[in-house]
Design an enzyme around this catalytic site. Structure first.
Site, PDB file in Angstrom:
ATOM      1  N   LYS A  70      -0.553   4.942   4.464  1.00  0.00           N
ATOM      2  CA  LYS A  70      -1.417   4.000   5.179  1.00  0.00           C
ATOM      3  C   LYS A  70      -0.836   3.710   6.558  1.00  0.00           C
ATOM      4  O   LYS A  70       0.354   3.397   6.693  1.00  0.00           O
ATOM      5  CB  LYS A  70      -1.576   2.707   4.381  1.00  0.00           C
ATOM      6  CG  LYS A  70      -2.592   1.734   4.988  1.00  0.00           C
ATOM      7  CD  LYS A  70      -2.865   0.571   4.056  1.00  0.00           C
ATOM      8  CE  LYS A  70      -3.844  -0.437   4.654  1.00  0.00           C
ATOM      9  NZ  LYS A  70      -5.166   0.148   4.944  1.00  0.00           N
ATOM     10  N   HIS A  96       0.832  -1.196   0.000  1.00  0.00           N
ATOM     11  CA  HIS A  96       0.000   0.000   0.000  1.00  0.00           C
ATOM     12  C   HIS A  96       0.873   1.256   0.000  1.00  0.00           C
ATOM     13  O   HIS A  96       2.091   1.180   0.204  1.00  0.00           O
ATOM     14  CB  HIS A  96      -0.931   0.023   1.217  1.00  0.00           C
ATOM     15  CG  HIS A  96      -2.099  -0.909   1.092  1.00  0.00           C
ATOM     16  ND1 HIS A  96      -2.045  -2.225   1.474  1.00  0.00           N
ATOM     17  CD2 HIS A  96      -3.367  -0.714   0.619  1.00  0.00           C
ATOM     18  CE1 HIS A  96      -3.209  -2.806   1.253  1.00  0.00           C
ATOM     19  NE2 HIS A  96      -4.026  -1.923   0.723  1.00  0.00           N
TER      20      HIS A  96
END
Length: 254
Positions: A147, A143
């Site tokens: 995040k 990600h």
């Protein structure tokens, strides 16, 4: 017309949902909730749920785990179905959602709102049943560098789905560097990568003797999650109290 209250409307996902909602003739966002009211939206935005007097049929939440308690209390008080798409919820919050909140109102909860990811979960469950005891299982999720939670809720959902399909429960291994010994057969390795602007990538690796099977899903934009949340709101609007997931939406669509 299904009237939507969008929680987290001024976040990145909230703005994507706002834009894409115009493509759905069955619904309309009539109000938003966000602690930051610094964006002009085509609907009124409330910084406190106590001030929200809008008439709505479903709540879509793409905000923050910190908003969980006031949001579910508001939804239960007003008897409004809740599509909960926020990631990073604690195990305690998920338990409350499953055992308490869903007894009072319809709740749609999925670790990932993508249709493709949920199909991937179905595929890896079938693969795990066939390959059990013969292949080592590893999950790698990637990600963007903003995040916060790791591993992702989706990676954990994939691991849980695999575990539920196996005859014996496997242990989750997050950090091999802390355990200097050979890999156990009954473990699932879960690894998190954070970098750049990666929207979301999940790979499940089945590693056997002289062969590797890999099942992968890559999200190229946040739109797939927004579309999933909007479809979930249409699905949930007519449901009785209970806990619903993407599998029910998929089966009803088919």
């Amino acid at each position: 017309m299904i009237k939507i209250l969008l929680s987290g409307c001024n976040g990145k996902m909230g703005q994507v949902i706002t834009r894409l909602s115009d493509n759905f003739s069955e619904l309309k966002i009539t109000a938003g909730f966000d602690i930051n009211n610094n964006i002009n939206n085509p609907y009124p935005v409330f910084t406190s749920l106590a001030d929200c007097n809008a008439d709505v049929d479903v709540i879509i939440d793409f905000s923050n785990p910190k908003a969980f308690k006031p949001l579910v209390e508001y939804a239960q008080e007003k008897h409004i179905p809740l599509v909960l798409a926020t990631t990073g919820l604690s195990s305690e919050q998920i338990t409350i959602l499953k055992t308490s909140v869903s007894n009072r109102i319809p709740v749609f909860f999925s670790a990932n709102m993508s249709l493709g990811v949920n199909l991937l979960i179905d595929l890896v469950k079938k693969a795990a049943k066939v390959l059990e005891d013969q292949f080592d299982i590893e999950i790698v999720e990637k990600h963007h560098n903003q995040k916060i939670d790791a591993p992702s809720g989706t990676a954990l959902a994939i691991a849980d789905a695999i575990n539920d399909s196996l005859d014996e429960k496997y242990e989750y291994m997050y950090d091999r560097h802390s355990r200097r010994k050979k890999r156990s057969k009954q473990e699932i390795g879960i690894h998190a990568v954070r970098g750049g602007t990666i929207v979301g990538d999940h790979s499940v690796i089945f590693a056997g003797n002289d062969e590797i099977i890999e099942i992968n899903h890559t999200a190229l934009s946040k739109e797939i999650f927004a579309v999933g949340a909007l479809k979930a709101s249409i699905f949930l609007a007519s449901k009785k109290p209970g806990l619903y997931s993407m599998s029910e939406l998929i089966s009803e669509t088919n």
